[in-house]
Structure formats: C-alpha cells, structure tokens
Design a protein around this motif. Structure first.
Motif, short mmCIF file in Angstrom:
data_model
loop_
_atom_site.label_atom_id
_atom_site.label_comp_id
_atom_site.label_asym_id
_atom_site.label_seq_id
_atom_site.Cartn_x
_atom_site.Cartn_y
_atom_site.Cartn_z
N GLN A 1 -7.87 -4.03 5.82
CA GLN A 1 -6.53 -3.49 5.57
C GLN A 1 -5.54 -4.20 6.51
OE1 GLN A 1 -5.20 0.67 6.86
NE2 GLN A 1 -5.00 0.81 4.63
N THR B 1 -4.57 -3.13 1.14
CA THR B 1 -5.95 -2.66 1.38
C THR B 1 -6.90 -3.29 0.37
OG1 THR B 1 -4.99 -0.56 2.07
CG2 THR B 1 -7.37 -0.60 1.74
N GLU B 2 -7.91 -3.96 0.86
CA GLU B 2 -8.96 -4.51 0.01
C GLU B 2 -10.28 -3.87 0.44
OE1 GLU B 2 -8.44 -6.21 -2.58
OE2 GLU B 2 -6.50 -7.17 -2.31
N GLU B 3 -11.36 -4.26 -0.22
CA GLU B 3 -12.64 -3.61 0.04
C GLU B 3 -13.04 -3.62 1.52
OE1 GLU B 3 -16.45 -4.60 -2.32
OE2 GLU B 3 -14.84 -3.97 -3.69
N GLY C 1 -6.28 4.18 1.55
CA GLY C 1 -6.33 2.95 0.79
C GLY C 1 -5.26 2.80 -0.30
N ASP C 2 -4.71 3.94 -0.75
CA ASP C 2 -3.72 3.83 -1.82
C ASP C 2 -2.27 3.85 -1.30
OD1 ASP C 2 -3.85 6.44 -0.97
OD2 ASP C 2 -3.80 7.33 -2.98
N TYR C 3 -2.09 3.80 0.04
CA TYR C 3 -0.73 3.76 0.59
C TYR C 3 -0.17 2.35 0.50
CZ TYR C 3 -0.21 8.36 2.75
OH TYR C 3 -0.06 9.70 2.97
N LEU C 4 1.07 2.24 0.03
CA LEU C 4 1.70 0.92 -0.05
C LEU C 4 2.75 0.73 1.04
CD1 LEU C 4 1.80 -1.73 -1.64
CD2 LEU C 4 3.47 -0.67 -3.17
#
Ligand SMILES: Nc1nc2c(ncn2[C@@H]2O[C@H](COP(=O)(O)OP(=O)(O)OP(=O)(O)O)[C@@H](O)[C@H]2O)c(=O)[nH]1
Ligand SMILES: [Mg+2]
Length: 286
Positions: free
Chosen positions: A52, A47-49, A170-173
């Motif tokens: 995703q 995820t970037e600005e 956004g913080d899921y890997l």
C-alpha cells in the motif's frame, strides 16, 4: 506486506498531480495547465495485494507573495519532514538544486515531461547532476501525459517501501470526501476555462450536497472572487461562461460519483480574501 508514505513534491506545474492520477490509475486530483492548481495536501492511496502506498499530493514549492500562497507552500514543505519516501518531480529543462537540497528522506526523482524534450541526449548530463545527491535512490524519466515511465516509477517506489501492515483499509482512495472533490472539480474547470489572473482570485465552497433517494442529487456551490469585475468575467456575457463551467463540472462530478446531479453555481465577492488569514481558514486552506 509493504506499506508507506510517499510525498510528491516539486515546483508548480511540473506534473505532480498528473503523476499521482496515473499512479492511482484514476483521476483523483485536479490538473490544469496553470501553475498553483493544487492548493491542499491530498492523500491518494494505492492498495495492491502485497503493498500500500499512501501518496500525498502537495502544492508546488515557490516563493510565495501573499497569505494564501504562504499557506500553500507551508503545506508542501511540511510534508517533506513526515514521510517514508519523497517523490521529487522536475522538468527536464533545468537543474532544480533548491528542491533536492530540501530533501530529508530517501527519494526517487521523476524527470517528467520528457516528451517535450527535443534533444534527448540532454537528459544524461542532467541525470548525472541529480545523481550527486545521496538521498536520490533512483532517477526515472517520465511522461505522465502519455503514461510513460509510470509503471517503472511504481516498481521503484514499492522496492523502497518499509515492511509494514496497511495504514488504511484497502478500499480507501483518499482522506478527502466527495464534497471536497466536487469543489476541486469546479475549481479545476475554472483554472482550465478562464484566462490570466481570474482563477487565482477564486475559491469554491460547497453549500449543499443533497443525496436524494429518487432522481438527481443536488449540489449547490459558491464561487468566491475578490472583485466585481472578476464576478462579471466568471459569469460571462449572457451567462455563457458560467454555463459552460457548470456543464463541464457537472459532467465530471457525475462520472465520479456515478449519479446524475443538478449543479447550481453562485458567484460572490469577498474582497481581498487571498490576503486575509481568517478568510483563508474559513475557505478550508487552514
Ligand atoms: N507535455 C507534457 N505535459 C504534462 C506532462 N505531465 C503533466 N503535464 C501537463 O502539465 C500541466 C500541469 O500538470 P499538473 O499535474 O497540474 O502539475 P502540478 O505539478 O500538479 O502543478 P501545481 O499543482 O500547480 O503545482 C498540465 O497541463 C498537464 O497536462 C507530461 O509528461 N508531458
Ligand atoms: Mg498539482
């Protein structure tokens, strides 16, 4: 915002998992010099600005012989259908017509391991051959081992992403948890440390994953093999081999979860588990 699903497919050992780790900028999935290292579908989410990408790492596509291999290849083939884009990974030594003929969505082709190519001009005729496939939008030479071509690959993927909102926070890997990755790290070390056929007869089950408030976490894992002789090889003379395995796995798990652990390994025999669908399911390959 652009978001979409990208399936990574190719023959075993071409560097699919290495490319995923490079794209994510972190070591998520198992990588080893032996083919058939990856056995599961695993999501890796970048995820970037303004975008995703939800990648799926898959087992290699090959001609399966026994039940576990059939399940692995089935997983890989199933991902070809349900995706926005496909990232096909090939080696620069031969044309992989079979794989590109299976494509059903727009694709980017990464010709990986170009560092191993002694005769660079050979790449051009190969690229021409792949260009003939209409679904292939872009061909990018890469060397995942040396982090070459990865940024370009990422840029090309982003260009082709649909306009969509995020699929995951956004913080899921990944879609898999720490237990899964602990087992994968142990299995990866088995693939790296042991010769010939033994790694193929092994699977790892996490029995215990205790997060303690004070001190080290406790992780207990069972390594299943198919025969007593394989158990003896895993343990090694005077327990030396399994000690080394435990040390390497522990170090990587610790750096991943950022906490010291106590890792206990057991070895058990489950006769012929790779050919038994019930065992395969029980071990999570479903
Ligand atoms: N020389 C070279 N080796 C590479 C490159 N990329 C990956 N490798 C090596 O190739 C081997 C296989 O890499 P993996 O990423 O596990 O390959 P894979 O396609 O995921 O393999 P399976 O999961 O078995 O299908 C490892 O030893 C990697 O270090 C590259 O660009 N150049
Ligand atoms: Mg792999």
């Amino acid at each position: 915002m652009k978001s979409g699903f990208v399936t990574i497919v190719g023959r075993p050992n071409v560097g699919k998992s290495t490319i995923l780790n490079r794209l994510l900028g972190t070591k998520l999935v198992a990588v080893a010099p032996k083919p058939q290292t990856t056995r599961h579908k695993v999501l890796g989410i970048l995820t970037e600005e303004d975008y995703q990408i939800v990648f799926t790492d898959t087992p290699g596509i090959f001609k399966p012989k026994y039940a576990l291999q059939k399940v692995m290849v089935k997983h890989a083939l199933s991902t070809l259908e349900d995706t926005d884009l496909t990232l096909v990974v090939v080696e620069p030594f031969r044309m992989e017509t079979d794989i590109v003929e299976k494509l059903s969505h727009p694709a980017i082709l990464a010709i990986n391991k170009v560092d191993l190519l002694k005769n660079k001009p050979k790449l051009l005729p190969l690229m021409d051959e792949y260009q003939k496939f209409k679904l292939i939008q872009e061909i990018i030479p890469t060397s995942a081992l040396y982090d070459k071509g990865i940024d370009e690959l990422k840029q090309e993927l982003v260009k082709l992403l649909p306009d969509e909102e995020l699929y995951y926070p956004g913080d899921y890997l990944s879609d898999k948890n720490e237990r899964f990755f602990a087992a994968e790290i142990i299995r990866e070390k088995i693939f790296i440390l042991y010769g010939q056929e033994v790694p193929y007869a092994t699977t790892v089950v996490i029995e215990d994953f205790k997060e303690r408030e004070r001190g080290k976490y406790f992780i207990g894992a069972t390594i299943y093999v198919e025969r007593r002789t394989e158990k003896m090889i895993i343990i090694g003379k005077g327990g030396r081999a399994i000690k080394e395995l435990g040390r390497r796995a522990r170090e990587e798990i610790e750096s991943r979860i950022d906490h010291p652990i106590y890792l206990e390994l057991w070895v058990k025999v489950r006769k012929g588990w790779r050919k038994n669908l019930q065992d395969i399911r029980e071990f999570g390959y479903g």
